[in-house]
Each structure stands twice: as C-alpha cells, then as structure tokens.
Design an enzyme around this catalytic site. Structure first.
Site, PDB file in Angstrom:
ATOM      1  CG  HIS A   7       4.978   1.037   2.885  1.00 20.20           C
ATOM      2  ND1 HIS A   7       4.334   2.127   2.355  1.00 20.20           N
ATOM      3  CD2 HIS A   7       4.482   0.883   4.135  1.00 20.20           C
ATOM      4  CE1 HIS A   7       3.501   2.624   3.241  1.00 20.20           C
ATOM      5  NE2 HIS A   7       3.560   1.882   4.335  1.00 20.20           N
TER       6      HIS A   7
ATOM      7  CG  HIS B  90      -0.175   0.124   2.528  1.00 18.19           C
ATOM      8  ND1 HIS B  90       0.485  -0.943   3.094  1.00 18.19           N
ATOM      9  CD2 HIS B  90       0.027   1.160   3.372  1.00 18.19           C
ATOM     10  CE1 HIS B  90       1.054  -0.575   4.229  1.00 18.19           C
ATOM     11  NE2 HIS B  90       0.800   0.705   4.416  1.00 18.19           N
TER      12      HIS B  90
ATOM     13  CG  ASP C 187       1.557   4.932   4.816  1.00 14.92           C
ATOM     14  OD1 ASP C 187       1.058   3.798   4.942  1.00 14.92           O
ATOM     15  OD2 ASP C 187       2.709   5.217   5.194  1.00 14.92           O
TER      16      ASP C 187
ATOM     17  NE  ARG D 141       2.236   5.934   8.977  1.00 14.81           N
ATOM     18  CZ  ARG D 141       1.191   5.333   8.422  1.00 14.81           C
ATOM     19  NH1 ARG D 141       1.282   4.084   8.009  1.00 14.81           N
ATOM     20  NH2 ARG D 141       0.048   5.980   8.281  1.00 14.81           N
TER      21      ARG D 141
HETATM   22  C1  SIN Z   1       3.285   0.962   7.626  1.00 12.19           C
HETATM   23  O1  SIN Z   1       2.569   0.421   6.795  1.00 12.19           O
HETATM   24  O2  SIN Z   1       3.360   2.183   7.719  1.00 12.19           O
HETATM   25  C2  SIN Z   1       4.089   0.125   8.601  1.00 12.19           C
HETATM   26  C3  SIN Z   1       4.853  -0.960   7.984  1.00 12.19           C
HETATM   27  C4  SIN Z   1       5.473  -1.848   9.018  1.00 12.19           C
HETATM   28  O3  SIN Z   1       5.002  -1.928  10.170  1.00 12.19           O
HETATM   29  O4  SIN Z   1       6.438  -2.542   8.685  1.00 12.19           O
END
Ligand code: SIN
Length: 288
Positions: free
Chosen positions: A262, A105, A107, A279
């Site tokens: 990612h 995805h 974000d 994050r």
């Molecule tokens: C995310 O999708 O922002 C996090 C990815 C992760 O936890 O590795």
C-alpha cells in the site's frame, strides 16, 4: 440482520456493512470477517465511530499488536496506535513519520517477523487529497511470465527501514526527516525474506518486495540484482492490481500485509485541513 460483504474492485478489497466495531463482535461475525479478510485481502468498514480503546480491542481479535519502533509517533496513552497526520505540535514539530506511508510497502517488512495486518481508522479526513492505494501481491506474482516465476523461486530480497540508502527513493528532505538514533538503527538491521512468499492460511504465493523497503536481492551480484528488482517492482505497480480509496470520516481499513502493498498517495492540502489516521499493526510470522 447479518453483515453484508461487497467487493470494492476487480483487484482486491471488500466493503463490510452491518457491524458496529465499537461493540464486541460475536464469534459467527468474527469468523465471517476473517474469511472475508483471507478472501479479499483488504476490508473497508465504513462509518465507524471508535475510541482508541475500541480500535485496539477490535484489532486484538486478529493477534498480538506491535508497538512501532518510532516511539515518538505513538499516541502517548495508547502505544499500540501509530499516528499518521499532517498536524503539528505547538512548536511546529511533526507528529508523525516524515513522508509516512508514501512509496509502496508492506508494513514492517524490514522486521524478522513482518506484520500480519494493519487496521487504519480515519479520525479526520481532508476535503482534497490524502487517498491511500493498495495492490494485490497475489496478482502481481500470478501474472509474472513463467520464466520469471521460475527465476525468482528460492531467491531472497533485502529489506531495509532506513530510506537514506534506498537508491529508488528521492533523497529525504534534510529539513524534514526523521533522525535515526543508534537505538533505532540497532532495532532495525537489514532483513532478508523470500521474494516469493507463501500465505500461511490461503497457501497462495505473492511477490513480496516493495519500492520503499526492498533494496536488493541477497542471492545475486549487484548489477543483476538491481535489474531483476527494477523489473519486479515495475511489474507489481500496474494499476490493474490496485484499489485506490478516498477516505470518509470513520472508515476503518484493514489489510493483509502478507499479500498486499500500500501507499499514501499524498496531495493533502496543507493545514488547516487535517488528515488524521490511527493505525494498529498486528504481529505476523517469519515469511516462507
Ligand atoms: C500506512 O502506510 O500505514 C499509512 C498509509 C496512509 O497514511 O495513507
């Protein structure tokens, strides 16, 4: 001594050393970091000891920060920080989104203004599992057959937050899923974005769809749209477009959501091993 920038993989990413992100970054270094961000799409700053305040301060250098719609998973005193962890509270309840980040995805692509970039800081890392992988959507677009590039020009895809009606994802485990309140559903109506997205700074085109959030093609009948989306998603996930990262404690990863996807690779050994990441998410523009 200035910063040093070293590519992480053939596909995308660079490691930046020689900067302490807990301190304000001077203008010259800030410009070098921004140039590297646009050139490499993904930056690793290893070994950074950051408080939430310092993480937020560095992130604000790239724009205004989002407050994620899943309010229950934000750090109570720092709503700019979304918690991604396998830890549980005293009642055994999850402290972060169910299956957070699994499934490719970009974000907030389900929002009208998807995120510009995200900055993920590794606060605690497990010995095994818990890697994250990124894919270049520039390369995904550039390597499509010319015929497909022409076919998708001007088409729009539908992005959806609620994964329950995404036919490409496994049905959520009923014992371990997030309830979607009326309020959350109202905040996240389906959104339509161009499949071929032009980066506002580099001018490069990327293939802006993802397994997790894209559920269909807006401008096509269902059968034709499903076939086309399956083809684009399969193309996009080829390993030569990707970089996989094994987290070290203190790593800060920063990526451009306008041209990368990612996913969390999973495989974290259960508690007492802890994977805890913080994050921040920088607001972006309406894609074109
Ligand atoms: C995310 O999708 O922002 C996090 C990815 C992760 O936890 O590795």
């Amino acid at each position: 001594m200035g910063i040093s920038i070293k590519p992480l993989s053939e596909a995308l990413g660079a490691e930046i050393t020689g900067v302490d992100l807990s301190q304000p970054v001077d203008d010259g270094t800030g410009e070098q970091i921004l140039d590297a961000f646009h050139q490499h799409q993904l930056l690793l700053f290893p070994d950074q000891t950051l408080t939430p305040e310092q993480h937020i301060a560095f992130s604000r250098g790239f724009g205004e920060l989002e407050i994620h719609v899943c309010g229950q998973y934000l750090l109570p005193e720092y709503p700019e920080i979304l918690l991604l962890t396998n830890e549980r509270d005293q009642e055994g309840q999850r402290l972060s989104i169910a299956d957070g980040g699994s499934g490719w995805h970009s974000d907030l692509s389900y929002m009208k203004r998807p995120s510009l970039g995200s900055l993920l800081h590794a606060v605690r890392v497990p010995k095994t599992g818990g890697d994250t992988e990124w894919a270049s959507l520039y390369q995904a677009y550039e390597t499509l057959p010319e015929k497909t590039q022409k076919r998708i020009e001007g088409l729009r895809a539908i992005h959806q937050f609620d994964q329950r009606s995404n036919p490409r994802l496994p049905p959520p485990d009923l014992r371990n899923r997030d309830e979607h309140s009326e309020e959350l559903i109202a905040l996240t109506p389906d959104m339509v974005h161009p499949i071929v997205r032009t980066h506002p700074v580099t001018g490069h085109k990327s293939l802006f769809v993802s397994l997790r959030f894209t559920i269909g093609i807006a401008d096509m009948g269902e059968t034709e749209g499903t076939e086309l989306l399956d083809e684009l998603l399969a193309h996009q996930e080829q390993s030569e477009f990707t970089y996989r990262h094994k987290w070290g404690q203190g790593d800060l990863m920063m990526w451009d959501n306008r041209c990368t996807n990612h996913r969390a690779c999973g495989g974290v050994v259960e508690l007492p091993q802890v994977r805890r990441l913080h994050r921040t998410t920088v607001m972006g523009d309406v894609p074109y």
